[in-house]
Design a protein around this motif. Structure first.
Motif, PDB file in Angstrom:
ATOM      1  N   VAL A 200       8.857   5.820  -3.269  1.00 15.94           N
ATOM      2  CA  VAL A 200       7.785   5.096  -3.316  1.00 15.94           C
ATOM      3  C   VAL A 200       7.304   4.112  -1.946  1.00 15.94           C
ATOM      4  CG1 VAL A 200       6.131   3.145  -4.720  1.00 15.94           C
ATOM      5  CG2 VAL A 200       7.837   5.282  -5.483  1.00 15.94           C
ATOM      6  N   GLN A 201       6.023   4.216  -1.150  1.00 15.75           N
ATOM      7  CA  GLN A 201       5.586   3.884  -0.101  1.00 15.75           C
ATOM      8  C   GLN A 201       4.188   2.228  -0.614  1.00 15.75           C
ATOM      9  OE1 GLN A 201       5.861   6.836   2.414  1.00 15.75           O
ATOM     10  NE2 GLN A 201       7.030   5.522   3.453  1.00 15.75           N
ATOM     11  N   PHE A 202       4.245   0.925   0.276  1.00 16.01           N
ATOM     12  CA  PHE A 202       3.233   0.151   0.484  1.00 16.01           C
ATOM     13  C   PHE A 202       1.852   1.253   0.793  1.00 16.01           C
ATOM     14  CE2 PHE A 202       0.619  -3.533   0.821  1.00 16.01           C
ATOM     15  CZ  PHE A 202       0.570  -3.602  -0.255  1.00 16.01           C
ATOM     16  N   LEU A 203       1.087   1.660   1.043  1.00 11.88           N
ATOM     17  CA  LEU A 203      -0.269   1.738   1.751  1.00 11.88           C
ATOM     18  C   LEU A 203      -1.480   2.048   1.771  1.00 11.88           C
ATOM     19  CD1 LEU A 203       1.794   5.427   2.193  1.00 11.88           C
ATOM     20  CD2 LEU A 203       1.497   4.037   4.368  1.00 11.88           C
ATOM     21  N   PRO A 204      -1.888   0.325   1.516  1.00 13.04           N
ATOM     22  CA  PRO A 204      -2.880  -0.211   1.423  1.00 13.04           C
ATOM     23  C   PRO A 204      -4.066   0.807   1.819  1.00 13.04           C
ATOM     24  CG  PRO A 204      -1.496  -1.793   2.455  1.00 13.04           C
ATOM     25  CD  PRO A 204      -0.840  -0.428   2.532  1.00 13.04           C
ATOM     26  N   GLN A 205      -5.336   0.815   0.943  1.00 16.23           N
ATOM     27  CA  GLN A 205      -6.496   2.063   1.366  1.00 16.23           C
ATOM     28  C   GLN A 205      -7.561   1.266   2.628  1.00 16.23           C
ATOM     29  OE1 GLN A 205      -7.587   4.014  -0.270  1.00 16.23           O
ATOM     30  NE2 GLN A 205      -6.601   3.654  -2.397  1.00 16.23           N
ATOM     31  N   SER A 206      -6.777   0.209   2.847  1.00 17.17           N
ATOM     32  CA  SER A 206      -7.415  -0.023   3.948  1.00 17.17           C
ATOM     33  C   SER A 206      -6.871   0.722   5.590  1.00 17.17           C
ATOM     34  CB  SER A 206      -7.230  -1.572   4.883  1.00 17.17           C
ATOM     35  OG  SER A 206      -6.082  -1.837   4.434  1.00 17.17           O
ATOM     36  N   GLY A 207      -5.394   1.161   5.514  1.00 14.08           N
ATOM     37  CA  GLY A 207      -4.908   1.991   6.242  1.00 14.08           C
ATOM     38  C   GLY A 207      -3.672   0.985   7.036  1.00 14.08           C
ATOM     39  N   ALA A 208      -3.807  -0.159   6.545  1.00 16.27           N
ATOM     40  CA  ALA A 208      -3.184  -1.030   7.516  1.00 16.27           C
ATOM     41  C   ALA A 208      -1.926  -0.966   7.672  1.00 16.27           C
ATOM     42  CB  ALA A 208      -3.444  -2.413   7.345  1.00 16.27           C
ATOM     43  N   LYS A 209      -0.826  -0.855   8.597  1.00 15.19           N
ATOM     44  CA  LYS A 209       0.456  -1.704   8.502  1.00 15.19           C
ATOM     45  C   LYS A 209       0.756  -2.527   8.558  1.00 15.19           C
ATOM     46  CE  LYS A 209       0.756   3.904   9.507  1.00 15.19           C
ATOM     47  NZ  LYS A 209       1.302   4.317  10.712  1.00 15.19           N
ATOM     48  N   HIS A 210       2.618  -2.944   7.955  1.00  6.65           N
ATOM     49  CA  HIS A 210       2.300  -4.162   8.328  1.00  6.65           C
ATOM     50  C   HIS A 210       3.850  -3.638   8.971  1.00  6.65           C
ATOM     51  CE1 HIS A 210      -0.544  -6.010   5.349  1.00  6.65           C
ATOM     52  NE2 HIS A 210      -0.127  -4.962   5.069  1.00  6.65           N
ATOM     53  N   LEU A 223       2.348 -10.756   4.467  1.00  9.78           N
ATOM     54  CA  LEU A 223       1.718 -10.020   3.670  1.00  9.78           C
ATOM     55  C   LEU A 223       0.806 -11.083   2.703  1.00  9.78           C
ATOM     56  CD1 LEU A 223       3.353  -6.879   1.255  1.00  9.78           C
ATOM     57  CD2 LEU A 223       2.517  -6.778   3.136  1.00  9.78           C
ATOM     58  N   ALA A 224      -1.233 -11.053   2.609  1.00  2.67           N
ATOM     59  CA  ALA A 224      -1.945 -11.371   1.464  1.00  2.67           C
ATOM     60  C   ALA A 224      -1.365 -11.326   0.325  1.00  2.67           C
ATOM     61  CB  ALA A 224      -2.693 -10.791   1.373  1.00  2.67           C
ATOM     62  N   GLU A 225      -1.379 -12.128  -0.580  1.00  2.51           N
ATOM     63  CA  GLU A 225      -0.699 -12.814  -1.496  1.00  2.51           C
ATOM     64  C   GLU A 225      -1.274 -11.806  -2.905  1.00  2.51           C
ATOM     65  OE1 GLU A 225      -0.870 -16.091  -5.323  1.00  2.51           O
ATOM     66  OE2 GLU A 225      -2.439 -16.366  -3.150  1.00  2.51           O
ATOM     67  N   ALA A 226      -2.276 -11.086  -2.312  1.00  2.00           N
ATOM     68  CA  ALA A 226      -2.226  -9.994  -3.252  1.00  2.00           C
ATOM     69  C   ALA A 226      -1.066  -8.974  -2.701  1.00  2.00           C
ATOM     70  CB  ALA A 226      -3.787  -9.794  -3.682  1.00  2.00           C
ATOM     71  N   GLU A 227      -1.862  -8.383  -2.289  1.00  2.00           N
ATOM     72  CA  GLU A 227      -0.956  -7.205  -1.470  1.00  2.00           C
ATOM     73  C   GLU A 227       0.993  -7.428  -2.229  1.00  2.00           C
ATOM     74  OE1 GLU A 227      -1.176  -6.948   2.314  1.00  2.00           O
ATOM     75  OE2 GLU A 227      -3.506  -5.767   2.242  1.00  2.00           O
ATOM     76  N   ASN A 228       1.297  -9.180  -1.278  1.00  2.00           N
ATOM     77  CA  ASN A 228       2.908  -9.065  -1.411  1.00  2.00           C
ATOM     78  C   ASN A 228       3.081  -9.620  -3.244  1.00  2.00           C
ATOM     79  OD1 ASN A 228       5.673 -10.883  -2.267  1.00  2.00           O
ATOM     80  ND2 ASN A 228       4.518 -11.899  -0.059  1.00  2.00           N
ATOM     81  N   ASP A 229       1.812  -9.870  -4.279  1.00  2.00           N
ATOM     82  CA  ASP A 229       2.333  -9.214  -5.879  1.00  2.00           C
ATOM     83  C   ASP A 229       2.244  -7.780  -6.139  1.00  2.00           C
ATOM     84  OD1 ASP A 229       2.144 -11.957  -6.094  1.00  2.00           O
ATOM     85  OD2 ASP A 229       0.251 -12.610  -6.518  1.00  2.00           O
TER      86      ASP A 229
END
Length: 326
Positions: A200-210, A223-229
């Protein structure tokens, strides 16, 4: 490979064993792949007289290589290989798109037997210290990509997390499970292997990579709080999965994904089959032998012939020495 339209995990027919199932949980911005292996893994391990702990360790490596190799979008090869000072000093898993897999292990019988007597047969101790290399080869006229991580007594799950933190730098969590199965059939007890895995990988729709986020971790400020959660929720759900759930034939991958993520809306894509298939052939081996010197050919002769056994599939090939000494 073009994927079919996604389908709700709770409403799809099951992919069954030996098929990688891509999935997405859009509500958590995660993507992943999951698999249960049965006949293909049993056939692969049955060719070798490995001690059970060695078979289990190689099974974990096979599942990991399938989860990683099946992400390739081109015709190519994904090679997972360990080199260590442990009793199992080498594991090699060769995945070729779209789904051919072969593997073997090299081990010290005496050291493994000693560990069995001492009761210290943990997979991480079998590996010992060394490296794990993951190589992607797209074929001729392209450059190979290779990522290398240290093996220092950690499990393959932990090593996978270190690989993603170091090489891919995408928040990732991996689960692997392998078990020997005994069933009763008409002819008596039957032995087989089952395995399961999930990536499982965290891949936001924006495509931004942390890029600075260690895999599997969610330190504050990255991460932004919502992404962190969202990532924290995803990892906590995956960590609840028990080994027996990953391999249970009564709990297919679709059902397990639905149990984990149905509140967020999990979707699955077209599965891709994995098969036990070696790439060795008489022509390939003959080509290698033709590159030997006359002295090397002479040294290879036993009982009047040259005999070569494939380390992966145990197939045997015999050649007349005069084919190469003319």
């Amino acid at each position: 490979m073009e994927q079919a339209q996604p389908t709700d995990a709770g409403a799809i027919s099951v992919a069954g064993d030996d098929a990688v199932l891509p999935f997405a949980v859009e509500g958590l911005d995660v993507r992943g792949r999951a698999i249960q292996m049965g006949p293909a893994l049993s056939a692969l391990l049955a060719r070798h007289d490995y001690p059970l702990p060695v078979s289990k360790l190689l099974g974990e490596a096979v599942v990991l290589a399938v989860l990683l190799g099946s992400s390739l979008k081109f015709q190519g090869q994904f090679l997972l290989q360990t080199q260590t000072d442990g009793p199992v000093d080498m594991l090699v898993v060769d995945f070729r798109t779209p789904g051919d897999i072969r593997a073997y292990a090299r081990f010290d019988k005496e050291r493994v037997a000693a560990m069995q007597e001492e009761g210290t047969l943990k997979p991480e101790l079998l590996l010992g210290n060394g490296i794990l290399a993951m190589t992607i080869d797209q074929g001729a006229h392209t450059s190979r990509y290779q990522g290398i991580v240290k093996l220092d007594g950690a499990s393959l799950e932990d090593v996978a997390h270190a690989y993603f933190a170091q090489s891919e730098q995408i928040p990732t969590i991996v689960r692997l499970a392998v078990a020997e199965m005994m069933t009763r059939e008409d002819g008596g007890p039957a032995h087989s292997w089952r395995a399961g895995g999930m990536l499982v990988q965290f891949l936001p729709q924006s495509g931004a990579k942390h890029r600075d986020l260690p895999a599997g971790d969610v330190p504050g400020g990255h991460l932004a709080e919502a992404e962190n959660d969202a990532w924290a929720e995803a990892t906590s759900l995956v960590q609840t999965v028990q080994d027996h759930e990953l391999i249970d034939p009564e709990v297919p991958v679709e059902r397990l994904l639905y149990r984990l993520f149905h509140e967020r809306g999990v979707r699955v894509f077209e599965p891709s089959a994995v098969r036990d298939q070696c790439s060795c052939s008489r022509d390939r081996i003959e080509g290698v032998l033709r590159g030997f010197s006359a002295e090397e050919i002479t040294d290879s002769i036993e009982d009047g012939e040259i005999s070569v056994t494939c380390e992966f599939c145990s197939a045997k090939y015999s050649f007349e020495p005069q084919e190469f000494l003319g």
